[in-house]
Scaffold this motif. Structure first.
Motif, PDB file in Angstrom:
ATOM      1  N   UNK A 154      13.454  43.687  65.390  1.00 31.65           N
ATOM      2  CA  UNK A 154      12.561  44.194  66.440  1.00 31.65           C
ATOM      3  C   UNK A 154      12.956  45.572  66.933  1.00 31.65           C
ATOM      4  N   UNK A 155      14.214  45.969  66.672  1.00 29.60           N
ATOM      5  CA  UNK A 155      14.731  47.206  67.265  1.00 29.60           C
ATOM      6  C   UNK A 155      15.921  47.696  66.450  1.00 29.60           C
ATOM      7  N   UNK A 156      16.128  49.013  66.444  1.00 28.05           N
ATOM      8  CA  UNK A 156      17.289  49.615  65.790  1.00 28.05           C
ATOM      9  C   UNK A 156      18.058  50.433  66.820  1.00 28.05           C
ATOM     10  N   UNK A 157      19.379  50.257  66.844  1.00 25.25           N
ATOM     11  CA  UNK A 157      20.231  51.087  67.686  1.00 25.25           C
ATOM     12  C   UNK A 157      21.268  51.765  66.800  1.00 25.25           C
ATOM     13  N   UNK A 158      21.781  52.917  67.243  1.00 27.20           N
ATOM     14  CA  UNK A 158      22.722  53.638  66.406  1.00 27.20           C
ATOM     15  C   UNK A 158      23.713  54.457  67.184  1.00 27.20           C
ATOM     16  N   UNK A 159      24.888  54.635  66.581  1.00 28.18           N
ATOM     17  CA  UNK A 159      25.939  55.492  67.145  1.00 28.18           C
ATOM     18  C   UNK A 159      26.480  56.385  66.044  1.00 28.18           C
ATOM     19  N   UNK A 160      26.768  57.635  66.392  1.00 27.05           N
ATOM     20  CA  UNK A 160      27.395  58.561  65.474  1.00 27.05           C
ATOM     21  C   UNK A 160      28.229  59.548  66.287  1.00 27.05           C
ATOM     22  N   UNK A 161      29.325  60.043  65.706  1.00 24.51           N
ATOM     23  CA  UNK A 161      30.158  61.017  66.437  1.00 24.51           C
ATOM     24  C   UNK A 161      29.338  62.219  66.875  1.00 24.51           C
ATOM     25  N   UNK A 162      28.449  62.661  65.997  1.00 21.17           N
ATOM     26  CA  UNK A 162      27.515  63.741  66.321  1.00 21.17           C
ATOM     27  C   UNK A 162      26.147  63.113  66.576  1.00 21.17           C
ATOM     28  N   UNK A 163      25.779  62.907  67.828  1.00 21.17           N
ATOM     29  CA  UNK A 163      24.520  62.207  68.131  1.00 21.17           C
ATOM     30  C   UNK A 163      23.286  62.872  67.541  1.00 21.17           C
ATOM     31  N   UNK A 164      23.336  64.177  67.302  1.00 17.78           N
ATOM     32  CA  UNK A 164      22.163  64.879  66.780  1.00 17.78           C
ATOM     33  C   UNK A 164      21.756  64.355  65.408  1.00 17.78           C
ATOM     34  N   UNK A 165      22.735  63.846  64.648  1.00 16.66           N
ATOM     35  CA  UNK A 165      22.442  63.347  63.307  1.00 16.66           C
ATOM     36  C   UNK A 165      21.657  62.044  63.327  1.00 16.66           C
ATOM     37  N   UNK A 166      21.574  61.387  64.482  1.00 18.46           N
ATOM     38  CA  UNK A 166      20.881  60.109  64.579  1.00 18.46           C
ATOM     39  C   UNK A 166      19.372  60.231  64.392  1.00 18.46           C
ATOM     40  N   UNK A 167      18.857  61.450  64.394  1.00 21.58           N
ATOM     41  CA  UNK A 167      17.415  61.626  64.190  1.00 21.58           C
ATOM     42  C   UNK A 167      16.971  61.074  62.837  1.00 21.58           C
ATOM     43  N   UNK A 168      17.859  61.130  61.821  1.00 24.20           N
ATOM     44  CA  UNK A 168      17.480  60.590  60.506  1.00 24.20           C
ATOM     45  C   UNK A 168      17.264  59.085  60.572  1.00 24.20           C
ATOM     46  N   UNK A 169      18.084  58.389  61.380  1.00 25.89           N
ATOM     47  CA  UNK A 169      17.914  56.944  61.533  1.00 25.89           C
ATOM     48  C   UNK A 169      16.677  56.621  62.361  1.00 25.89           C
ATOM     49  N   UNK A 170      16.419  57.449  63.358  1.00 21.01           N
ATOM     50  CA  UNK A 170      15.210  57.259  64.167  1.00 21.01           C
ATOM     51  C   UNK A 170      13.961  57.393  63.297  1.00 21.01           C
ATOM     52  N   UNK A 171      14.003  58.332  62.354  1.00 22.37           N
ATOM     53  CA  UNK A 171      12.865  58.527  61.449  1.00 22.37           C
ATOM     54  C   UNK A 171      12.648  57.302  60.557  1.00 22.37           C
ATOM     55  N   UNK A 172      13.749  56.719  60.061  1.00 26.60           N
ATOM     56  CA  UNK A 172      13.628  55.524  59.223  1.00 26.60           C
ATOM     57  C   UNK A 172      13.066  54.355  60.031  1.00 26.60           C
ATOM     58  N   UNK A 173      13.567  54.170  61.251  1.00 27.80           N
ATOM     59  CA  UNK A 173      13.046  53.107  62.113  1.00 27.80           C
ATOM     60  C   UNK A 173      11.547  53.284  62.332  1.00 27.80           C
ATOM     61  N   UNK A 174      11.132  54.534  62.531  1.00 30.84           N
ATOM     62  CA  UNK A 174       9.711  54.818  62.754  1.00 30.84           C
ATOM     63  C   UNK A 174       8.868  54.456  61.532  1.00 30.84           C
ATOM     64  N   UNK A 175       9.435  54.634  60.324  1.00 32.49           N
ATOM     65  CA  UNK A 175       8.725  54.251  59.102  1.00 32.49           C
ATOM     66  C   UNK A 175       8.340  52.775  59.126  1.00 32.49           C
ATOM     67  N   UNK A 176       9.176  51.970  59.788  1.00 30.93           N
ATOM     68  CA  UNK A 176       8.954  50.529  59.860  1.00 30.93           C
ATOM     69  C   UNK A 176       8.300  50.117  61.184  1.00 30.93           C
ATOM     70  N   UNK A 177       7.895  51.096  61.974  1.00 28.34           N
ATOM     71  CA  UNK A 177       7.226  50.818  63.243  1.00 28.34           C
ATOM     72  C   UNK A 177       8.138  50.238  64.293  1.00 28.34           C
ATOM     73  N   UNK A 178       9.437  50.548  64.221  1.00 30.15           N
ATOM     74  CA  UNK A 178      10.409  49.988  65.151  1.00 30.15           C
ATOM     75  C   UNK A 178      10.949  51.053  66.112  1.00 30.15           C
ATOM     76  N   UNK A 179      11.244  50.667  67.349  1.00 32.04           N
ATOM     77  CA  UNK A 179      11.876  51.600  68.278  1.00 32.04           C
ATOM     78  C   UNK A 179      13.328  51.842  67.895  1.00 32.04           C
ATOM     79  N   UNK A 180      13.826  53.041  68.210  1.00 32.72           N
ATOM     80  CA  UNK A 180      15.220  53.387  67.944  1.00 32.72           C
ATOM     81  C   UNK A 180      15.863  53.889  69.223  1.00 32.72           C
ATOM     82  N   UNK A 181      17.111  53.470  69.444  1.00 30.75           N
ATOM     83  CA  UNK A 181      17.843  53.916  70.628  1.00 30.75           C
ATOM     84  C   UNK A 181      19.254  54.361  70.235  1.00 30.75           C
ATOM     85  N   UNK A 182      19.618  55.573  70.626  1.00 30.24           N
ATOM     86  CA  UNK A 182      20.994  56.035  70.457  1.00 30.24           C
ATOM     87  C   UNK A 182      21.834  55.404  71.557  1.00 30.24           C
ATOM     88  N   UNK A 183      22.978  54.835  71.192  1.00 31.73           N
ATOM     89  CA  UNK A 183      23.786  54.098  72.163  1.00 31.73           C
ATOM     90  C   UNK A 183      25.246  54.548  72.100  1.00 31.73           C
TER      91      UNK A 183
END
Length: 321
Positions: A154-183
């Motif tokens: 239902x949801x994707x969350x992600x952490x990375x040392x450089x938070x700016x790189x999390x946009x790639x994961x947000x894009x993948x989540x969007x492909x599947x119609x899922x919300x993404x949250x950086x945590x």
């Protein structure tokens, strides 16, 4: 010899093909029908590169061969090439004659992602709803896509040392119609499934970041000394792996075994779960952990599938060798 160049792989290999090939070869390994050869991995003293060979023989799928390649850390910055470079060679198991040469870069990314998704299918709780990602490098998007195709989240969350790189994961989540949250890392406790895909030698997360009942797949580069997860998490979790010998020497389990908190006998084969020889998850509050070390048989299984599909589609070329 049949040649399938790197440029053709994307038009041949699907994530479903990779998943099925990996699931079958893990089962063959556990049944004793397939085995890996010792891994060779060396620093070559040029370009800070690591180079090596992984190979094996699958007596059930009749795949014999090796993957040659490694990691050139300056490729992307200096040459516009990806840092991981590899090629797979297949041989006829009956005669020893070379049978195929297959581009191994995209193949490696897809087979690595397939391994974690196979572990999710067989070890995660069926009611898992939140997918967590630790790391957002090149391989992370392959991992996330494969996971989201394996299980309904239902949801994707992600952490990375450089938070700016999390946009790639947000894009993948969007492909599947899922919300993404950086945590923050301490918010990773929301996740029901966690994939870590980093190349660190100092652990970035541990038991405090993982809730009861979570399935964790540690998929980062494996070598002696690497460590993504703290030993307290591995001590607490039920550990599964692709190959026990690699897990305890160059995988995540090397540290928990060295610390005397678990023994080699405490590490389980994922293939045994696939075959029904091991029950897998035993309780909803159990933490399961897949130590994905990346074995040569994965590359051979996926390459064999690629060659079969390529021949059927008329892609690639045959040369007299």
């Amino acid at each position: 010899m049949y040649i399938v160049p790197e440029s053709a792989i994307a038009d041949i290999l699907t994530r479903r093909d990779a998943f099925e090939a990996i699931e079958k070869v893990f089962a063959a390994m556990s049944a004793g029908d397939a085995y890996n050869f010792p891994v060779i991995r060396e620093a070559i003293g040029h370009e800070d590169a690591l180079y090596g060979f992984k190979g094996g023989f699958d007596g059930k799928g009749m795949s014999l061969g090796l993957k040659a390649g490694g990691y050139w850390p300056h490729n992307l910055e200096q040459r516009g090439l990806i840092n991981h470079q590899s090629t797979v060679f297949l041989f006829d198991a009956d005669t020893g004659k070379v049978a195929a040469m297959v581009g191994g870069n995209l193949l490696t990314a897809l087979r690595t992602a397939a391994a974690s998704s196979v572990s999710i299918k067989h070890l995660a709780r069926k009611d898992a709803k939140v997918m967590g990602m630790i790391g957002a490098g090149h391989q992370a998007k392959f991992q996330l896509r494969a996971a989201l195709e394996t299980h309904s989240f239902d949801k994707v969350i992600g952490w990375n040392r450089n938070p700016a790189a999390l946009t790639t994961l947000a894009d993948v989540a969007a492909e599947f119609g899922l919300p993404f949250e950086a945590v923050a890392l301490d918010e990773m406790t929301q996740a029901d499934v966690v994939i870590s895909i980093t190349s660190v030698f100092s652990p970035v997360f541990g038991a405090a970041h993982i809730s009861a009942g979570t399935h964790v797949a540690c998929m980062g580069t494996d070598t002696i000394g690497k460590q993504e997860a703290q030993t307290d998490l591995l001590a607490k979790a039920t550990i599964f792996t692709d190959e026990i010998a690699q897990s305890v020497t160059l995988g995540e389990a090397q540290h928990v075994v060295a610390a005397g908190l678990k023994t080699r006998g405490d590490i389980n084969e994922l293939g045994a779960v696939i075959n029904g020889a091991h029950a897998g998850r035993s309780a909803d509050d159990e933490i399961t952990l897949f130590d994905g070390t990346g074995v040569g048989l994965q590359d051979l299984a996926v390459s064999a599938s690629i060659v079969e599909i390529a021949k059927a589609k008329g892609i690639g070329m045959e040369v007299d060798f």
